[in-house]
Design a protein around this motif. Structure first.
Motif, mmCIF file in Angstrom:
data_model
loop_
_atom_site.group_PDB
_atom_site.id
_atom_site.type_symbol
_atom_site.label_atom_id
_atom_site.label_comp_id
_atom_site.label_asym_id
_atom_site.label_seq_id
_atom_site.Cartn_x
_atom_site.Cartn_y
_atom_site.Cartn_z
ATOM 1 N N SER A 442 25.279 19.299 -30.649
ATOM 2 C CA SER A 442 26.316 18.453 -30.054
ATOM 3 C C SER A 442 25.856 17.000 -29.963
ATOM 4 N N LEU A 443 24.624 16.793 -29.499
ATOM 5 C CA LEU A 443 24.111 15.422 -29.388
ATOM 6 C C LEU A 443 24.000 14.750 -30.749
ATOM 7 N N ALA A 444 23.430 15.458 -31.724
ATOM 8 C CA ALA A 444 23.231 14.862 -33.045
ATOM 9 C C ALA A 444 24.561 14.545 -33.723
ATOM 10 N N MET A 448 25.779 10.832 -34.929
ATOM 11 C CA MET A 448 26.194 10.499 -36.294
ATOM 12 C C MET A 448 27.572 9.855 -36.295
ATOM 13 N N HIS A 449 28.448 10.354 -35.454
ATOM 14 C CA HIS A 449 29.791 9.757 -35.355
ATOM 15 C C HIS A 449 29.709 8.316 -34.839
ATOM 16 N N ALA A 450 28.851 8.097 -33.829
ATOM 17 C CA ALA A 450 28.712 6.747 -33.275
ATOM 18 C C ALA A 450 28.113 5.787 -34.297
ATOM 19 N N ILE A 451 27.137 6.249 -35.061
ATOM 20 C CA ILE A 451 26.531 5.390 -36.077
ATOM 21 C C ILE A 451 27.536 5.035 -37.159
ATOM 22 N N GLN A 452 28.348 5.996 -37.554
ATOM 23 C CA GLN A 452 29.290 5.775 -38.638
ATOM 24 C C GLN A 452 30.313 4.705 -38.283
ATOM 25 N N ARG A 488 20.845 17.383 -40.863
ATOM 26 C CA ARG A 488 19.701 16.653 -41.427
ATOM 27 C C ARG A 488 19.985 16.230 -42.868
ATOM 28 N N ARG A 489 20.557 17.165 -43.675
ATOM 29 C CA ARG A 489 20.901 16.814 -45.062
ATOM 30 C C ARG A 489 21.988 15.750 -45.112
ATOM 31 N N GLU A 490 22.948 15.833 -44.177
ATOM 32 C CA GLU A 490 24.012 14.826 -44.143
ATOM 33 C C GLU A 490 23.449 13.445 -43.802
ATOM 34 N N CYS A 491 22.485 13.406 -42.867
ATOM 35 C CA CYS A 491 21.843 12.135 -42.534
ATOM 36 C C CYS A 491 21.124 11.563 -43.744
ATOM 37 N N ARG A 492 20.441 12.426 -44.488
ATOM 38 C CA ARG A 492 19.716 11.965 -45.678
ATOM 39 C C ARG A 492 20.676 11.395 -46.718
ATOM 40 N N THR A 493 21.801 12.066 -46.893
ATOM 41 C CA THR A 493 22.787 11.600 -47.870
ATOM 42 C C THR A 493 23.380 10.261 -47.459
ATOM 43 N N ARG A 494 23.726 10.140 -46.169
ATOM 44 C CA ARG A 494 24.312 8.875 -45.700
ATOM 45 C C ARG A 494 23.295 7.738 -45.752
ATOM 46 N N TYR A 495 22.059 8.041 -45.472
ATOM 47 C CA TYR A 495 21.008 7.013 -45.587
ATOM 48 C C TYR A 495 20.880 6.523 -47.025
ATOM 49 N N SER A 496 20.863 7.464 -47.983
ATOM 50 C CA SER A 496 20.741 7.073 -49.395
ATOM 51 C C SER A 496 21.943 6.261 -49.847
ATOM 52 N N ASP A 497 23.138 6.663 -49.408
ATOM 53 C CA ASP A 497 24.338 5.908 -49.776
ATOM 54 C C ASP A 497 24.303 4.492 -49.203
ATOM 55 N N ALA A 498 23.841 4.368 -47.965
ATOM 56 C CA ALA A 498 23.762 3.043 -47.359
ATOM 57 C C ALA A 498 22.735 2.174 -48.067
ATOM 58 N N LEU A 499 21.614 2.755 -48.443
ATOM 59 C CA LEU A 499 20.592 2.003 -49.179
ATOM 60 C C LEU A 499 21.130 1.524 -50.517
ATOM 61 N N ARG A 500 21.818 2.406 -51.219
ATOM 62 C CA ARG A 500 22.380 2.025 -52.525
ATOM 63 C C ARG A 500 23.453 0.945 -52.369
#
Length: 630
Positions: A442-444, A448-452, A488-500
């Protein structure tokens, strides 16, 4: 005509005759001159006569030369003209000399000013200026009566103002000593005055420490006997400048006062917090748990915030007083942590607050334990209550945090690591693993919603996503909870997309015109033109390619990379720790573009001997050098 003039005239005329006649005439005239006299008694008169005759003879000689020159065809006129020119030049030179002399006399450093009287005057003025500087340094008006500093009047506003003026003047005089010229500090009178100022400093520090110590103890005793919250803040606020002075001039006395304050009010706040927790435990069977916890946390929050705000200003916590002569400078860590809202403390403030509220954590832990024993989900209620208050506080600080030049990692993301550690220690071995995993999920998900949906006026959105998703991914990975694997995988994907996205947006195409040139080449090839025939078109000729390549010399490419690095450094935060990662991604992007362009040059212009301004190795070296330089 006198006899002498006739004789000289004859001598001059005789000079035109042959040498033997001239000599005879001259000898005769000289003999006649010497024979004509009355002896030794007329010697002086004869000398004067001879001198006047010689002068007249010279004049006749010059006149004869001029006449002869005139008769010889105009050379005399030229000589006369030259003499007139010489006289005119001499007159002009004299006038110029007089002007220069007038200017020299008007100048302050003129040669005539170096006379003994002028030097004595200059030395006297220099001595007067030096004495005036010494008096302004060591004897300003607030320090005229040093004896009064031993017993300053601090009970009235006027007395405090006079004491503070004297204290600041004393501080300025003593701190200026190392910067003064060595000859001035070697004067016996100056050394004696400095010794007196040092003694006055010790006396003033002792008087201030004594008065403030008594005031702190008195107010602490009053607060222990009656409930008058924060009354001492108002009464102690006028003494804040004196605490700053003591922190700079007598650190030992300052530390002693800090300990007195912490010891006096630690007992007061321990009693208040313990009373609030006991009241909550007693009322737990009658009231709702959430309301009781909110009441206790509100009390604790008001006490802690009020004390932190007061103590950071009164004791100048996390401020390096000695490094600045006026207002001091906040330490780097304290400034960074206090940036969002003024509630987050530096290391010195946190240490002081721990000394001021030593019983706070044990009392709250005991209250949570009592709540957990009273109902099965009491600990979860307490966690939810604390989390709700923390998120509300973060929301209240949002506008002030937006003023920061960089957003960086959100505090709730970094605090998840601390929270998860505490939760693992409390619940992991209590058979509540499933509940704990649900709380994590629930916290995570909420994070993720707040960061987005987060934004910041001075930080690109791609950077904000990149840094926070990267940090959240690291925290979730360290937990090793199977229920969080998908997040965790979703965070990794969003991080890579943001970097690109960031690399694409800010790196762009450093060889823009060259890239546009080859885009036109690609369109021509796509339309059916053979690659080896493209160079025969006017728009894509070898000459045109050479012109475009000339726009990108190696040093200009390096300059553009330097500017790009400074932009990336300005966007990214230190706590994110992604500067080198982003720079490496930009390096890979540049190499990919470079390889594609080089391949197109080799395919379309094989025999032209053309090449891009930098090789792949040059690009690698440039990126490495820029990273090391910064």
């Amino acid at each position: 005509m006198k006899y002498e003039d006739v004789t000289l005239q004859r001598e001059w005329e005789g000079a035109k005759e042959p040498p033997d006649v001239t000599v005879t005439a001259s000898e005769a005239a000289l003999g006649a001159l010497l024979e004509d006299g009355d002896g030794e008694q007329d010697a002086e008169r004869r000398v004067r006569q001879l001198g006047s005759r010689v002068a007249r003879l010279d004049a006749l000689n010059v006149g004869g030369m001029l006449a002869a020159a005139t008769e010889s065809g105009g050379a005399g006129a030229a000589l006369a003209a030259r003499l007139d020119d010489g006289l005119s030049a001499a007159a002009a030179l004299g006038a110029r000399l007089r002007r220069c002399d007038a200017l020299a006399r008007a100048a302050p450093d003129a040669a005539h000013a170096r006379t003994d009287a002028a030097r004595a005057d200059a030395n006297a003025r220099a001595l007067l200026a030096e004495l005036d500087a010494i008096y302004r340094w060591l004897d300003p008006p607030p320090l005229r009566d040093l004896d009064s500093l031993a017993e300053p009047v601090l009970t009235t506003a006027e007395g405090r103002a006079r004491a503070l003026a004297a204290a600041e003047a004393l501080r300025a005089a003593l701190r200026a000593e190392p910067t003064m010229p060595a000859p001035r500090r070697r004067l016996a009178a100056v050394r004696e005055r400095l010794r007196r100022l040092a003694r006055a400093k010790d006396q003033l520090a002792a008087a201030l420490a004594r008065h403030l110590n008594n005031a702190l103890i008195h107010l602490g005793n009053e607060a222990a006997q009656e409930s008058r919250p924060h009354r001492h803040h108002t009464e102690l606020a006028p003494y804040a400048p004196f605490m700053r002075w003591l922190k700079d001039m007598d650190e030992k006395a300052f530390d002693a006062l800090v300990k007195v304050y912490a010891g006096s009010w630690a007992r007061v706040y321990e009693r208040e917090v313990r009373g609030a927790c006991e009241a909550a435990r007693a009322a737990l069977c009658r009231d709702r748990t959430d309301d009781l916890l909110d009441h206790v946390l509100s009390l604790v929050e008001s006490l802690c915030n009020a004390e932190q705000d007061f103590c950071t200003q009164f004791f100048y916590l996390d401020i390096d007083i000695k490094s600045d002569s006026s207002d001091g400078e906040k330490s780097e860590g304290g400034e960074r942590e206090r940036g969002d809202g003024g509630r987050r403390a530096g290391a010195e403030t946190r240490r002081f607050m721990h000394e001021l509220f030593p019983a706070l954590e044990p009392e709250l832990v005991a209250l949570v334990g009592h709540v957990e024993r009273s109902e099965p989900y009491g600990a979860m209620r307490a966690l939810a209550c604390v989390g709700r208050r923390v998120l509300c506080a973060e929301g209240e600080r949002g506008e002030q945090a937006a003023r920061k030049p960089k957003c960086g990692v959100f505090s709730f993301v970094s605090e998840l690591e601390e929270l998860s550690g505490a939760c693992e220690a409390i619940f992991a071995t209590s058979g509540r693993r499933a509940d704990l995993d649900r709380w994590y999920l629930s916290l995570a998900s909420a994070m993720m919603h707040a960061i987005q949906h987060a934004e910041h006026p001075r930080t690109p959105r791609a950077v904000l996503h990149m840094e926070n998703y990267h940090r959240l991914h690291g925290t979730l990975s360290s937990l090793r909870v199977p229920a969080l694997e998908a997040l965790r995988r979703e965070c990794r994907t969003r991080y890579s997309d943001a970097l690109r996205a960031y690399v694409t947006q800010y790196f762009g195409r450093p060889l823009e015109k060259l890239t546009q040139f080859f885009e036109g080449v690609s369109e021509a090839v796509a339309s059916g033109v053979r690659e080896d025939e493209v160079c025969y078109r006017a728009a894509f000729s070898k000459h045109e390619l050479r012109r475009v390549l000339a726009l990108y010399p190696a040093h200009e490419v390096r300059k553009s990379l330097h500017r790009l690095y400074r932009t990336v450094e300005k966007h990214l935060s230190e706590e994110g720790g992604l500067l080198q990662v982003v720079w490496r991604a930009m390096q890979e992007e540049f190499i990919a573009q470079h390889v594609a362009l080089q391949a197109r040059v080799a395919a379309c212009y094989p025999a032209a001997g053309l090449a891009l301004p930098l090789t792949t190795q040059d690009i690698l070296d440039a990126f490495s050098d820029i990273a090391r330089e910064h």
